[in-house]
Design a protein around this motif. Structure first.
Motif, mmCIF file in Angstrom:
data_model
loop_
_atom_site.group_PDB
_atom_site.id
_atom_site.type_symbol
_atom_site.label_atom_id
_atom_site.label_comp_id
_atom_site.label_asym_id
_atom_site.label_seq_id
_atom_site.Cartn_x
_atom_site.Cartn_y
_atom_site.Cartn_z
ATOM 1 N N MET A 1 0.851 -1.188 0.000
ATOM 2 C CA MET A 1 0.000 0.000 0.000
ATOM 3 C C MET A 1 0.887 1.239 0.000
ATOM 4 O O MET A 1 1.835 1.334 0.795
ATOM 5 N N MET A 2 0.595 2.199 -0.902
ATOM 6 C CA MET A 2 1.275 3.485 -0.894
ATOM 7 C C MET A 2 0.262 4.566 -0.546
ATOM 8 O O MET A 2 -0.763 4.710 -1.223
ATOM 9 N N TYR A 3 0.541 5.329 0.500
ATOM 10 C CA TYR A 3 -0.319 6.427 0.937
ATOM 11 C C TYR A 3 0.238 7.739 0.379
ATOM 12 O O TYR A 3 1.397 8.099 0.651
ATOM 13 N N VAL A 4 -0.591 8.473 -0.381
ATOM 14 C CA VAL A 4 -0.094 9.612 -1.158
ATOM 15 C C VAL A 4 -0.821 10.903 -0.790
ATOM 16 O O VAL A 4 -2.054 10.982 -0.919
ATOM 17 N N PRO A 5 -0.101 11.943 -0.360
ATOM 18 C CA PRO A 5 -0.715 13.254 -0.171
ATOM 19 C C PRO A 5 -0.821 13.969 -1.518
ATOM 20 O O PRO A 5 0.059 13.832 -2.377
ATOM 21 N N THR A 6 -1.870 14.743 -1.694
ATOM 22 C CA THR A 6 -2.060 15.480 -2.946
ATOM 23 C C THR A 6 -0.838 16.326 -3.289
ATOM 24 O O THR A 6 -0.426 16.412 -4.449
ATOM 25 N N GLY A 7 -0.256 16.966 -2.294
ATOM 26 C CA GLY A 7 0.831 17.899 -2.535
ATOM 27 C C GLY A 7 2.107 17.283 -3.050
ATOM 28 O O GLY A 7 2.996 18.011 -3.515
ATOM 29 N N ALA A 8 2.236 15.940 -2.982
ATOM 30 C CA ALA A 8 3.450 15.311 -3.527
ATOM 31 C C ALA A 8 3.432 15.313 -5.051
ATOM 32 O O ALA A 8 4.313 15.916 -5.681
ATOM 33 N N THR B 1 -3.940 12.868 3.088
ATOM 34 C CA THR B 1 -4.350 14.270 3.191
ATOM 35 C C THR B 1 -3.852 15.086 2.000
ATOM 36 O O THR B 1 -3.049 14.621 1.194
ATOM 37 N N THR B 2 -4.321 16.315 1.935
ATOM 38 C CA THR B 2 -3.946 17.201 0.831
ATOM 39 C C THR B 2 -2.525 17.736 0.993
ATOM 40 O O THR B 2 -1.696 17.626 0.100
ATOM 41 N N SER B 3 -2.232 18.311 2.151
ATOM 42 C CA SER B 3 -0.966 19.044 2.315
ATOM 43 C C SER B 3 0.036 18.358 3.221
ATOM 44 O O SER B 3 1.114 18.894 3.447
ATOM 45 N N HIS B 4 -0.307 17.182 3.758
ATOM 46 C CA HIS B 4 0.527 16.486 4.739
ATOM 47 C C HIS B 4 0.601 17.267 6.055
ATOM 48 O O HIS B 4 1.603 17.244 6.765
ATOM 49 N N ALA B 5 -0.486 17.940 6.391
ATOM 50 C CA ALA B 5 -0.544 18.661 7.669
ATOM 51 C C ALA B 5 -0.833 17.707 8.810
ATOM 52 O O ALA B 5 -1.478 16.672 8.631
ATOM 53 N N ALA B 6 -0.352 18.051 9.993
ATOM 54 C CA ALA B 6 -0.740 17.326 11.203
ATOM 55 C C ALA B 6 -2.171 17.722 11.515
ATOM 56 O O ALA B 6 -2.448 18.845 11.936
ATOM 57 N N LEU B 7 -3.120 16.815 11.307
ATOM 58 C CA LEU B 7 -4.534 17.164 11.356
ATOM 59 C C LEU B 7 -4.959 17.734 12.706
ATOM 60 O O LEU B 7 -5.832 18.603 12.772
ATOM 61 N N ALA B 8 -4.361 17.255 13.773
ATOM 62 C CA ALA B 8 -4.753 17.714 15.110
ATOM 63 C C ALA B 8 -4.445 19.192 15.330
ATOM 64 O O ALA B 8 -4.998 19.813 16.246
ATOM 65 N N THR B 9 -3.590 19.791 14.510
ATOM 66 C CA THR B 9 -3.257 21.210 14.646
ATOM 67 C C THR B 9 -4.227 22.101 13.886
ATOM 68 O O THR B 9 -4.133 23.331 13.975
ATOM 69 N N LEU B 10 -5.173 21.507 13.136
ATOM 70 C CA LEU B 10 -6.106 22.267 12.308
ATOM 71 C C LEU B 10 -7.483 22.319 12.966
ATOM 72 O O LEU B 10 -7.850 21.441 13.760
ATOM 73 N N ASP B 11 -8.280 23.335 12.603
ATOM 74 C CA ASP B 11 -9.666 23.335 13.055
ATOM 75 C C ASP B 11 -10.426 22.245 12.305
ATOM 76 O O ASP B 11 -9.953 21.708 11.302
ATOM 77 N N GLU B 12 -11.610 21.908 12.810
ATOM 78 C CA GLU B 12 -12.337 20.754 12.275
ATOM 79 C C GLU B 12 -12.684 20.885 10.791
ATOM 80 O O GLU B 12 -12.465 19.933 10.026
ATOM 81 N N PRO B 13 -13.194 22.033 10.322
ATOM 82 C CA PRO B 13 -13.488 22.129 8.880
ATOM 83 C C PRO B 13 -12.245 21.950 8.016
ATOM 84 O O PRO B 13 -12.308 21.311 6.955
ATOM 85 N N SER B 14 -11.119 22.504 8.441
ATOM 86 C CA SER B 14 -9.885 22.376 7.658
ATOM 87 C C SER B 14 -9.391 20.938 7.642
ATOM 88 O O SER B 14 -8.949 20.433 6.602
ATOM 89 N N ALA B 15 -9.462 20.271 8.788
ATOM 90 C CA ALA B 15 -9.032 18.870 8.850
ATOM 91 C C ALA B 15 -9.920 17.998 7.976
ATOM 92 O O ALA B 15 -9.432 17.110 7.257
ATOM 93 N N ARG B 16 -11.232 18.239 8.009
ATOM 94 C CA ARG B 16 -12.149 17.464 7.175
ATOM 95 C C ARG B 16 -11.827 17.683 5.695
ATOM 96 O O ARG B 16 -11.821 16.733 4.893
ATOM 97 N N ALA B 17 -11.570 18.932 5.309
ATOM 98 C CA ALA B 17 -11.249 19.235 3.912
ATOM 99 C C ALA B 17 -9.958 18.557 3.481
ATOM 100 O O ALA B 17 -9.848 18.082 2.339
#
Length: 328
Positions: free
Chosen positions: A116-123, A223-239
């Motif tokens: 399995m390869m997990y790919v962020p959009t930003g790569a 994820t899209t940007s490879h952000a640490a989801l816990a550092t984002l607000d809920e709408p941003s993390a969901r997006a």
């Protein structure tokens, strides 16, 4: 823990774990194994990935010790059936590095090992804030490095000191992932383009599309940007989750059902992220928390994985002895 002492602990645990009665006592039904880069020359990349020889050793070890290398779906199906006849190993790669194809894939093919390869959009789109690649480039290119955000000045003229300095700065970022944005001025001052590094290190859209059709390959979200989801607000993390899933499904014309949380530790993801992953349509999610899989305690949205950086570390983790020693 001092790295030498840690290596000794791993080596001793790996030898003890070879005893049949202990292997039976601590045996798990399955394990998901975590990789990032698979490098031909780890020293030239400041020891940031897994060597090709260690990667091949891990596959040989699994097959020699009777672990069946299977896809994630098959592994979870067998656990649900409470199949006691075999043990299952799942191979996963985070981020979509080029060397997963150029170096790892021929080895995987020789072993007929699915992965399995997990790919962020930003790569593949070259938009990711790959700060770890920027730091690597910074220390490889310079013998004197100043990290203003950290208030540290490094003199590092050899591979060992460069590796040590890179580790220190990386650990500083991992303590608070929002610090990664603070490195941008340093990269700019040193002429380091993260977009160019993304292009050098990660598969592009065409290459990813070809890989997705390989009979051994499965693609998951990251994820899209490879952000640490816990550092984002809920709408941003969901997006971050929903947009990445949509992007990959549109690009590959395949269902994207599995997720890896970026960074994957307790400060990067937790129960909120598990709920969000379910909401946007993922069926599983993996973390970077160390551990193996047991059918009687399985949270499919917080699956642990095995990470390692040595032969003794791998066999010790897979034997379960390290888990037993570290258990409270």
């Amino acid at each position: 823990m001092n790295q030498i002492l840690k290596n000794c602990l791993y080596y001793g645990a790996s030898r003890v774990g070879e005893l049949p009665f202990l292997r039976a006592r601590f045996a798990a039904r399955a394990a998901i194994i975590l990789f990032h880069e698979i490098q031909r020359d780890c020293q030239s990349e400041l020891m940031t990935g897994t060597s090709a020889s260690l990667f091949e050793y891990s596959l040989n070890w699994l097959q020699r010790e009777g672990w069946s290398i299977v896809g994630l779906d098959e592994c979870l199906e067998q656990l649900a059936r409470n199949d006691q006849s075999r043990r299952y190993a799942v191979l996963t790669f985070d981020d979509g590095y080029r060397d997963n194809v150029s170096v790892a894939l021929p080895i995987l093919e020789r072993h007929n090992a699915p992965f399995m390869m997990y790919v962020p959009t930003g790569a593949p789109t070259r938009t990711m804030n790959s700060w770890w690649l920027g730091l690597r480039k910074l220390f490889l290119a310079n013998d004197t490095v100043t990290i203003d955000a950290l208030g540290r000045h490094f003199h590092c003229s050899d591979i060992r000191s460069k590796t040590s300095a890179l580790t220190e700065v990386s650990q500083w970022v991992h303590q608070d992932y929002r610090r990664s944005a603070m490195l941008a001025p340093t990269f700019m001052e040193n002429g380091i383009s993260l977009a160019a590094l993304n292009d050098e290190y990660f598969l592009d859209e065409r290459e990813l599309g070809l890989l997705a059709r390989h009979p051994l390959a499965s693609i998951g979200g990251h994820t899209t940007s490879h952000a640490a989801l816990a550092t984002l607000d809920e709408p941003s993390a969901r997006a971050e989750l929903a947009d990445n899933r949509g992007y990959l499904e549109n690009l590959l014309q395949l269902p994207i059902r599995h997720l890896a949380y970026p960074y994957g530790g307790p400060t990067a993801c937790g129960p909120r992220e598990e709920d969000l992953a379910k909401e946007v349509g993922f069926q599983t999610a993996v973390t970077t928390r160390q551990g193996r899989l047991y059918e009687h305690k399985l949270n499919e949205f917080a699956l642990p994985r095995i990470g390692f950086n040595s032969r003794s570390g791998f066999s010790a983790r897979m034997s379960g002895i390290i888990e037993a020693v570290q258990a409270p």
